[in-house]
Design a protein around this motif. Structure first.
Motif, mmCIF file in Angstrom:
data_model
loop_
_atom_site.group_PDB
_atom_site.id
_atom_site.type_symbol
_atom_site.label_atom_id
_atom_site.label_comp_id
_atom_site.label_asym_id
_atom_site.label_seq_id
_atom_site.Cartn_x
_atom_site.Cartn_y
_atom_site.Cartn_z
ATOM 1 N N LEU A 129 0.811 -1.220 0.000
ATOM 2 C CA LEU A 129 0.000 0.000 0.000
ATOM 3 C C LEU A 129 0.835 1.256 0.000
ATOM 4 O O LEU A 129 0.943 1.904 -1.028
ATOM 5 N N ARG A 171 2.182 2.808 -3.610
ATOM 6 C CA ARG A 171 1.465 4.035 -3.986
ATOM 7 C C ARG A 171 2.321 5.272 -3.733
ATOM 8 O O ARG A 171 1.800 6.383 -3.717
ATOM 9 N N GLN A 210 -8.186 6.024 -11.447
ATOM 10 C CA GLN A 210 -8.301 6.524 -10.077
ATOM 11 C C GLN A 210 -7.107 7.406 -9.709
ATOM 12 O O GLN A 210 -7.266 8.442 -9.069
ATOM 13 N N GLY A 256 -21.890 -8.726 -5.996
ATOM 14 C CA GLY A 256 -22.639 -7.473 -5.965
ATOM 15 C C GLY A 256 -22.709 -6.727 -7.281
ATOM 16 O O GLY A 256 -23.766 -6.220 -7.668
ATOM 17 N N ASP A 257 -21.579 -6.683 -8.015
ATOM 18 C CA ASP A 257 -21.525 -5.895 -9.259
ATOM 19 C C ASP A 257 -22.639 -6.256 -10.230
ATOM 20 O O ASP A 257 -23.088 -5.444 -11.017
ATOM 21 N N VAL A 312 -26.642 -10.910 -2.322
ATOM 22 C CA VAL A 312 -25.252 -10.652 -2.677
ATOM 23 C C VAL A 312 -24.367 -11.517 -1.805
ATOM 24 O O VAL A 312 -24.535 -11.558 -0.589
ATOM 25 N N TYR A 320 -20.133 -12.787 -1.168
ATOM 26 C CA TYR A 320 -18.754 -12.427 -1.459
ATOM 27 C C TYR A 320 -17.990 -13.618 -2.005
ATOM 28 O O TYR A 320 -16.911 -13.478 -2.543
ATOM 29 N N SER A 338 -17.393 -1.228 -11.086
ATOM 30 C CA SER A 338 -16.280 -0.311 -10.841
ATOM 31 C C SER A 338 -15.095 -0.695 -11.716
ATOM 32 O O SER A 338 -14.181 0.079 -11.890
ATOM 33 N N ARG A 378 -16.354 8.115 -13.472
ATOM 34 C CA ARG A 378 -15.984 8.491 -12.107
ATOM 35 C C ARG A 378 -14.731 9.336 -12.066
ATOM 36 O O ARG A 378 -14.609 10.264 -11.289
ATOM 37 N N GLU A 425 -10.048 -1.761 0.686
ATOM 38 C CA GLU A 425 -9.212 -2.361 -0.355
ATOM 39 C C GLU A 425 -9.718 -3.755 -0.703
ATOM 40 O O GLU A 425 -9.806 -4.135 -1.867
ATOM 41 N N LEU A 483 -12.686 -5.069 -0.242
ATOM 42 C CA LEU A 483 -14.055 -5.181 -0.731
ATOM 43 C C LEU A 483 -14.314 -4.324 -1.958
ATOM 44 O O LEU A 483 -15.377 -4.404 -2.565
ATOM 45 N N GLY A 484 -13.354 -3.487 -2.307
ATOM 46 C CA GLY A 484 -13.566 -2.625 -3.463
ATOM 47 C C GLY A 484 -14.441 -1.434 -3.168
ATOM 48 O O GLY A 484 -15.115 -0.921 -4.063
ATOM 49 N N PHE A 485 -14.466 -0.989 -1.909
ATOM 50 C CA PHE A 485 -15.239 0.207 -1.572
ATOM 51 C C PHE A 485 -14.331 1.424 -1.591
ATOM 52 O O PHE A 485 -13.138 1.330 -1.324
ATOM 53 N N ASP A 486 -14.920 2.572 -1.849
ATOM 54 C CA ASP A 486 -14.198 3.829 -1.748
ATOM 55 C C ASP A 486 -14.608 4.482 -0.427
ATOM 56 O O ASP A 486 -15.778 4.806 -0.237
ATOM 57 N N PRO A 546 -20.066 -4.254 -3.729
ATOM 58 C CA PRO A 546 -18.709 -4.781 -3.666
ATOM 59 C C PRO A 546 -18.301 -5.308 -5.028
ATOM 60 O O PRO A 546 -19.125 -5.872 -5.736
#
Lengths: 372, 357
Positions: free
Chosen positions: A13, A17, A52, A99-100, A123, A125, A357, A366, B279, B281-284, B354
């Motif tokens: 991370l 980055r 992003q 979910g997507d 949904v 995971y 996303s 976005r 990170e 879960l792909g959430f912002d 997600p």
């Protein structure tokens, strides 16, 4: 947090980055680039990260990034989505999905609209959660929409094996997994092809390794660099690809060694081979690609929801305005679409790439819309 | 010994047999009769009672003192699932959410009303816990619940308990805050780290698939805000970034005020474990809900003063500056990345989904 660990590798991370580390690589890219090059990042996760962090804004003008078809919900065939919507509408069915997928438009409506009309859509995971739901609801048929690339295939296979082990007769999957190498063949052999180098999808390679790539690189004289998803990974992948192109050298390099080996995860590959077999598959917006999908092996076809339910003929119908297919092939940019940002937004998507996303259109919407 | 009344579910004061105190909510509790009275007296009045609630009339009569001529009124319905989560519950949320909304206009929250929709079969023990939590939040926020209502619906017609609260507060003279007041040259502050509430609720739903120690930031902010406004009356905007998170809330302000908000990504506080959960879960995190944070927009010269005041509150220790208000690109929220690139932040489109891998 310091960007570099004691062993000299970048810290997870913060390191990958780190703006200074990334800028150093960017300087190298600028120095090495002498001609225009068109590179494709295959995975939607890479497209997302590029937009992003705005990395595309920092590259030399000669380098064009073309966004690949690597968004799993975007390329899932419309007929499979329509089948999923049909199954989800049946009584006594619990339809489970990542979910997507819920907002991806089928010919008529999406899973959200089926849920609003009373469908039991959940949904999850992981498909293993869907198996758990099946064991807790023996009176219901539980169906998992098994989408994704080679990344989700092992766990989708695992779910089938687990259901078999538990003797669950009420669990099935709608097999929709697709494979990356056949798509690369399809892109490179297309007469419209402009791709000169590939950033291969790091997560797919974590499972599959990259032993499948040298023949592709050789056949089409196109360098391939296995690339991760953090800013430093991405600029490193671009630098390596540009170096190969500038030197006119065709090779396959691993730019993501902390996650990827040449062989990949053999146990995961064995799981895929045990449960699935390659089948011809339609890619939404692209068309049929031979042997590019995963169907269930002969011994596991009882777990195929497409066969368990008598779905019958479904008439599919795509939006007339949406150019998702051309976007997914890298021929057009999302912003070239007349509906982009007006008729088609994440709130009311016309095409799948505006939903996830990982979809190129959503990433542009976005992150990439330019200021007036 | 088995309890002979175990399966008795009285439907209101229609039977001469004395009714058995129930350990769950039954339809009779919403009948308006004796069972309703008992429920109100035993569960609500005993914990939330005050001189206004005790008046026992159809409405509370309140006499105001002071010179304020303006009031702030807000209402919010709370339907959170699950009802209890790390760092909070629906009761505390129902009080704090409305207290904070009233406080965002610069008002001093004083009175709340509370309407309960209970599902038949809801455990009395859970109801009691929720009311106790509301009582403790009221005490902390120094507000009183002055009117209430209870309805019971059949099993399956609600999700355990829904709570609506309305809040009322006086706006002291000279305070003029609102989302339309942001001005070019203003600074944008946040009172603490973002996304804790959103992740805590997802975790309690069992949606994360892993354990984390993340607690909701749920808190009444009225005292912290009161101190801030007493010292700095020229604050322009206060807004709590609840549903839709920081990005959506700032976008609303940018549209209301016809300005551009420019944020610097590396200054936005996010706790490492929240960042890690996002990170995976792909959430912002900029789109995750908060229930104990406030965005403060105020003139540049007041930044240090404001941060000092916010940081003295237990709810503002991590307060920091995250951006500025500009006149170019009105209605936009722009995020400057550490790489020197800029991207647009838009409103949350719909449900947070997600991503797959």
């Amino acid at each position: 947090m310091t960007p570099v660990t004691d062993s000299g590798t970048p810290d997870f991370l913060s390191g990958y980055r780190n703006a200074d580390l990334v800028k150093k690589v960017l300087v190298e890219i600028h120095r090495k680039t002498t001609r225009p090059w068109a590179l494709m990042e295959i995975c939607g996760g890479q497209t997302h990260a590029i937009m992003q962090y705005g990395l595309d804004q920092l590259l030399p003008e000669q380098i064009e990034l073309i966004h690949g078809p690597g968004c799993p919900v975007c390329v899932t065939a419309l007929e499979l989505i329509d089948q999923g919507l049909w199954i989800a509408r049946q009584p006594d069915v619990i339809f489970t999905s990542f979910g997507d997928m819920l907002r991806v438009p089928g010919s008529k409506g999406d899973l959200f609209s089926v849920r609003a009309a009373g469908g039991d859509i959940r949904v999850v995971y992981s498909p293993i959660d869907a198996v758990k739901i099946a064991s807790q609801n023996p009176e219901k048929q539980v169906v998992f929409f098994a989408i994704g690339f080679e990344t989700t295939a092992p766990v989708n296979a695992m779910a089938v094996l687990q259901a078999e082990k538990m003797g669950l007769e009420n669990f099935s999957i709608l097999p929709a997994n697709v494979l990356v190498p056949p798509a690369m063949h399809a892109i490179l052999s297309s007469p419209n092809n402009r791709i000169q180098g590939f950033l291969a999808a790091g997560h797919v390679c974590a499972v599959m390794g990259y032993w499948e790539y040298p023949p592709i690189a050789e056949q089409y004289r196109t360098p391939i660099v296995v690339t991760g998803f953090e800013p430093l990974d991405l600029v490193n992948g671009i630098l390596k690809t540009v170096e190969l192109l500038e030197e006119d050298h065709v090779d396959v390099l691993n730019g993501y060694p902390r996650a990827v080996t040449f062989e990949g995860n053999r146990a995961a590959q064995a799981l895929i081979e045990r449960v699935f077999k390659p089948v011809d598959r339609n890619w939404r917006g692209i068309g049929m690609i031979p042997e590019s999908g995963l169907g269930l092996q002969t011994g596991y076809q009882d777990y195929d929801a497409g066969q368990r339910f008598e779905i019958g003929q479904i008439q599919t119908e795509e939006s007339e305005i949406c150019i998702a297919g051309l976007v997914l092939q890298g021929v057009k940019k999302p912003s070239d679409c007349p509906a982009f940002g007006t008729l088609c937004t994440p709130q009311s998507p016309l095409g799948a790439p505006m939903v996830s996303s990982e979809g190129a259109c959503a990433a542009y919407y976005r992150y990439g819309r330019k200021l007036q | 010994m088995s309890d002979p009344f175990e399966n008795v579910r009285m439907q209101g004061p229609v039977c001469p047999i004395p009714h058995h105190p129930s350990d769950t909510v039954v339809i009779g509790h919403g009948s308006g009769g004796q069972m309703t009275r008992d429920l109100i007296r035993n569960i609500f009045q005993s914990r939330l009672g005050n001189e206004y609630l005790s008046q026992g009339n159809d409405a509370a009569r309140i006499t105001l003192s002071g010179d304020s001529k303006q009031i702030a009124i807000s209402t919010d319905s709370h339907v959170v699932s699950p009802l209890f989560y790390p760092g909070g519950d629906i009761g505390r949320l129902a009080v704090c959410g409305t207290v904070n909304d009233v406080a965002m206009l610069g008002a001093v929250p004083a009175f709340l009303t509370a309407g309960f929709i209970l599902e038949e079969g809801f455990p009395m023990e859970s109801l009691t816990r929720i009311i106790e939590s509301m009582a403790s939040a009221c005490e902390e926020a120094k507000v009183q619940i002055v009117a209430g209502d209870t309805k019971v619906v059949e099993k399956g017609k609600a999700d355990g308990i829904f709570i609506n609260t309305a809040g009322f507060g006086l706006i002291p003279e000279g305070r003029n805050l609102g989302g339309q007041m942001a001005q070019p040259g203003d600074a944008v502050l946040i009172s603490g780290a973002l996304g804790d509430h959103g992740i805590a609720v997802l975790q309690a739903r069992g949606d994360l698939g892993f354990e984390s120690g993340i607690q909701s930031d749920l808190a009444p902010l009225n005292h912290m805000i009161g101190k801030l406004l007493d010292a700095i009356p020229d604050v322009h905007v206060l807004r709590d970034p609840t549903r839709g998170g920081l990005a959506t809330t700032l976008k609303e302000i940018a549209c209301q005020s016809q300005i551009c908000v420019r944020l610097r990504e590396e200054t936005i506080p996010i706790k490492p474990d929240v960042r890690m959960a996002c990170e995976m879960l792909g959430f912002d995190p900029l789109y995750l809900a908060n229930e104990g944070k406030v965005i403060v927009i105020l003139p540049e010269y007041q930044v240090d003063n404001a941060l000092n005041i916010l940081r003295q509150s237990p709810y503002g220790k991590m307060a920091t500056r995250i951006g500025s208000v500009e006149s170019s690109n009105p209605e936009q929220v722009l995020l400057e990345t550490p790489f020197g690139t800029t991207r647009i932040l838009d409103m949350l489109a719909g449900e947070i989904l997600p991503r797959i891998c």
